[in-house]
Design a protein around this motif. Structure first.
Motif, PDB file in Angstrom:
ATOM      1  N   VAL A 161       0.847  -1.202   0.000  1.00 29.22           N
ATOM      2  CA  VAL A 161       0.000   0.000   0.000  1.00 29.22           C
ATOM      3  C   VAL A 161       0.881   1.251   0.000  1.00 29.22           C
ATOM      4  CG1 VAL A 161      -1.660   1.331   1.348  1.00 29.22           C
ATOM      5  CG2 VAL A 161      -1.978  -1.119   1.065  1.00 29.22           C
ATOM      6  N   PHE A 167       2.484   1.720  -3.476  1.00 31.71           N
ATOM      7  CA  PHE A 167       1.408   2.069  -4.396  1.00 31.71           C
ATOM      8  C   PHE A 167       0.994   3.524  -4.171  1.00 31.71           C
ATOM      9  CE2 PHE A 167      -2.425  -0.337  -6.389  1.00 31.71           C
ATOM     10  CZ  PHE A 167      -2.539   0.639  -7.354  1.00 31.71           C
ATOM     11  N   ALA A 168       0.794   3.889  -2.885  1.00 28.19           N
ATOM     12  CA  ALA A 168       0.353   5.252  -2.564  1.00 28.19           C
ATOM     13  C   ALA A 168       1.422   6.263  -2.962  1.00 28.19           C
ATOM     14  CB  ALA A 168       0.041   5.360  -1.078  1.00 28.19           C
ATOM     15  N   SER A 221      -5.791  -1.315  -3.721  1.00 28.94           N
ATOM     16  CA  SER A 221      -5.592  -0.270  -4.733  1.00 28.94           C
ATOM     17  C   SER A 221      -6.439   0.958  -4.422  1.00 28.94           C
ATOM     18  CB  SER A 221      -5.870  -0.808  -6.130  1.00 28.94           C
ATOM     19  OG  SER A 221      -7.175  -1.335  -6.188  1.00 28.94           O
ATOM     20  N   ALA A 259      -4.784   2.778  -1.510  1.00 22.84           N
ATOM     21  CA  ALA A 259      -3.546   3.454  -1.913  1.00 22.84           C
ATOM     22  C   ALA A 259      -3.851   4.660  -2.787  1.00 22.84           C
ATOM     23  CB  ALA A 259      -2.648   2.467  -2.667  1.00 22.84           C
TER      24      ALA A 259
END
Lengths: 379, 109
Positions: free
Chosen positions: A29, A32-33, A299, A302
């Protein structure tokens, strides 16, 4: 109600399963973030600057006429003014006086200008300063005069009439506004010479005709229309955004490898988990719904985290991560606040680009193993 | 009743959504003030006859990209990297035109 309960239970199960791989999930996460944050920051920043340029530079002169000599811009003579004013459709021709001044004290480049309107014209011996000039010169009290040194042993004193506020810093940070007589004596510009000419045209649609006629009268001149200025900025921000997106794209690529590795190469443990679920009576539908929840949580979470942080970074903190990149070697960097401008289409594209591939990468391999015989999967 | 596993996660989502809502509210609430600021900027542009943003002040052609000389960007030698860092962030102006070596603006993209 039963469908809601079923999904609530699936969600509980998914979160519990993710909690078992807590470090891995949180790392995923976070990465992704971070990718979303970088891309969204670049998007917000560019969209906001573009809007700022569009809104403000709409008031730029209709047409700027520059004189070119030896491949460079040179001063233009006042004799060009009546030649341009005689063209039908031209409502006014103003000689503009502006130039650059390199400050030997702090290494900054100032833009020295004579205002077009009388309202902004400072009295003789006085200047109006942009926000950055007193800040860089470290003027601590009101009434401190500005001394400018053109060469060794030279010092010219100007009193400060007033300072332009930070709300217009993006346009005026480095400006020094001077009286015409002061400007001419400070820069040794003889009377009848201007930096360039600003032409106003009654009907904007006649601009190209006016340029065509003016080219015949002043064949050596260069003409920059307001549309050229707008296009320059449109391109500039596309270019800058492109540079940032190109950098972020590398991060996106690294993330794609990371996510694909995580999502598609179903670990033996996960495959066994799916096998067990199928053996105790879960439907393929349930397994896929569970994995969709997993992909959606990771997803979606994130994306939300990255976008929220990007907004705070650009519009609340003033994009401190981008400032050094934009500042380059310049001494002056305007202290400006950006107007929140969000391009919904861009944000939607970012959402689809980041979340959909991840969700697909999670679901497809699961579907393959979930559709298989549980006995075969568990082995 | 014990805490369901999803509750903290949903709470975190709720908090993030609330923050996003707060940011949306910020954007909406500051819109009139920002519109007034943009108007003040536009007035300044008209009063002074400005043509460019004061974003890059390090070189002539980055301070006023729309009025740059035709030869300023990449001027030191052919295909040289630009001297100033912000030169790499600025595209050649739209009306750059083809050069003597018949590079067009598109080739320099």
């Amino acid at each position: 109600m039963t469908a809601l309960n079923r999904h609530r239970a699936l969600l509980d199960f998914t979160v519990a399963a993710l909690a078992r791989r807590r470090v891995k999930t949180l790392a995923l996460v976070a990465v992704f973030a971070a990718v979303v944050f970088l891309l969204a920051s670049a998007m917000f920043f560019a969209a906001s600057l573009r809007r700022e340029a569009e809104a403000t530079l709409a008031g730029a002169p209709d047409l700027i006429v520059q004189s070119l000599s030896l491949g460079r811009q040179t001063m233009i003579g006042a004799e060009a003014v009546p030649q341009l004013a005689a063209i039908r459709g031209v409502t006014g021709v103003e000689g503009r006086l502006w130039g650059y001044f390199y400050d030997r004290i702090n290494g900054a480049n100032y833009t020295v200008m004579v205002p077009d309107t009388a309202a902004m014209m400072p009295p003789p011996g006085q200047v109006i300063l942009g926000e950055a000039v007193p800040r860089l010169r470290d003027f601590k009290w009101q009434g401190t005069p500005l001394f400018l040194s053109r060469r060794e042993g030279d010092l010219v004193r100007f009193d400060i009439a007033r300072t332009l506020g930070t709300e217009t810093a993006l346009l005026s940070a480095d400006l020094i506004l001077m009286n015409e007589a002061d400007f001419r004596s400070f820069f040794n510009v003889p009377a009848g010479q201007f930096t360039d000419l600003a032409v106003s045209v009654r009907n904007p649609r006649e601009l190209s005709t006016v340029v065509a006629k003016a080219t015949i009268r002043l064949p050596e001149a260069r003409f920059v229309t307001r549309a050229d200025i707008a296009r320059t900025y449109q391109k500039l921000f596309d270019w800058r955004e492109g540079v940032m997106v190109a950098l972020a794209f590398v991060a996106l690529l690294a993330f794609a490898i990371f996510a694909a590795d995580k999502a598609s190469g179903l670990s033996a443990e996960e495959a066994r988990e799916i096998g067990i679920l199928k053996a105790i009576g879960w439907d393929t539908r349930d397994v896929i719904a569970m994995k969709l929840w997993e992909g959606g949580l990771i997803s979606g979470g994130a994306f939300l985290l990255g976008t929220v942080l990007a907004y705070a970074h650009v519009f609340w903190a003033g994009a401190p991560l981008f400032a050094p990149l934009l500042k380059g070697w310049a001494v002056i960097y305007p202290e400006f606040r950006l107007t929140p401008a969000i391009d919904a289409l861009q944000l939607g594209t970012l959402f689809l680009l980041t979340t959909l591939p991840y969700a697909a990468a999670t679901v497809v391999p699961v579907w393959r193993s979930a559709a298989a015989d549980p006995d075969a999967v568990m082995r | 009743m014990s805490l369901r596993p999803a509750t903290p996660v949903l709470a975190a989502f709720g908090a993030l959504l609330a923050l996003a809502g707060g940011e949306a509210a910020h954007a909406v609430l500051t819109a009139p003030r920002e519109a007034a600021r943009l108007q003040a900027e536009a007035r300044l542009v008209r009063d002074l006859g400005l043509t460019d943003l004061a974003l890059f002040t390090e070189a002539r052609y980055t301070r006023h990209p729309s009025l740059a000389d035709l030869a300023t960007a990449f001027q030191d030698n052919p295909l040289s990297f630009d001297h100033f860092p912000s030169g790499s962030l600025i595209a050649p102006p739209e009306h750059f035109g083809p050069t003597a070596l018949s590079f067009s603006a598109g080739d320099l993209r």
